[in-house]
Design a protein around this motif. Sequence first.
Motif: not given
Length: 466
Positions: A126, A148, A152, A243, A267, A271, A276, A303, A322-324
């Motif tokens: 990431f 997650a 979401t 997820a 994946k 998406k 996720l 993710d 992760g980036e989230i």
Amino acid sequence: MSNYLIFLMIIHIIGLNTMTKIHARKQTDKFLSRLQQVECPDTTFFADRFPIVMKRGNGMWIRDVDNNRYLDFTACFAVLALGHRPKTSLTAIRKQAASLLHGMGDVHPTLAKIKLLELLAEISPFENAKSLLGQSGGDAIESAMKTAMLATGRKRFLSFSGGYHGLQFAPLVLNDREDFTRGFESWISGKTVTLPFPYFKSDLSSNQNHLTKDYLWTEHKLEQPEIVLQQMEDELKKKEFAALIMEPFQGRGGKRGFSADFVKSCKELCKKYGTLLVFDEIYTGFGRTGKMFAYEHYNVIPDLLCVGKAMGGGLPISACVGEILDVWGKSKGEARQTQTFLGNPLACAVAYETIKEIQNKLPLFQKELVQIDFIFQKFISFMQKNGLSDRFPFEIRGKGFMRGVWFYTQKEGFAVPMMEILLELGYIVLPEGPRADVLSLTPPLIAKSEHFEKILNALQSELKKM
């Protein structure tokens, strides 16, 4: 292992009576008797000559309290990537212990914690990685599940049959094995959907005449990949799932993996429907499969990435990366996912040095795997030449230092007595897979081809006696 008790009871019939080497157990039996008086009876399984009581480890080797010596082909649940008591861990422990043993994880951070989090961000896939630390793999999975849900607004999860993601209440809902879920069904109900595991042919195997579509499903509940993907999309269309959580190669599930196309489809579907994708790399991370992380085999970035086991060099630590993670928002004084030992400085210091050492030595480990692959080819040739592949058809599953010999026509529990037979011969291994018909070979990454040749020769010899 309770489902396989009958197979442990017949060990003397099929194995121990044929062996020439019987280990002394005088001290072992005394200590095990003491353990049974004070430990929850559900924790440790006891059989006639199982388990041992470990006393000392060094490199690839373990000695028990009776001074018997064993070649460790488990790395103690894939934790000891650099072997038992590696210099890297011991030096880091001494250095950190001389200054600070414990910290205040979510209040006053330590330098060791900051350095480790920076390193995890650096080696992750990431661009702007952040992490939530934990102590066990289950902690990391729980962090991923909570993240997650926040990202979401959903509360259900998808997983694959045979997956093992920890036994805490959150990750337990991802588990479909009755061994682990019995008694807790009311908690699990409705929280997850378990997809059948898809079958992909191994590159290393004996004859595969038995492995028809009907046989795979009837005997092993393995489904065709296109059917699994359709079932996955049918579920994802409901837009209820936070997820899909999956191991790139299943550990406890029997060292089985996927095709790159299948993982890419996972994946894409996630998406498409706003779910996720979480990779549980607690087992596979840090060189175990021959690459730093197993997602590299598929060229798919999840993710969220969960890591642990080998990361700690023998100390308990894990992370969800992760980036989230900004979905959690800034702390207002009370962290919502923390614990007393979060970011323990001793564990962080050892983890930092362990990761750096694995990074440095990974090319050497990869070079040795070329020779190890050759040993597996020799094993297949020997099994075929001696007619053993007809009596015991098998596949070699997994990648790198994460292998399993799947005896797919044998009765449920076949690998359990093999485990104890090999223990008497001086090898520590584990049975894996939903049917315990996979003999798992996951030594430290310092294992050499001669170690693999040694244990595979022992396996061949015992199969010939059966």
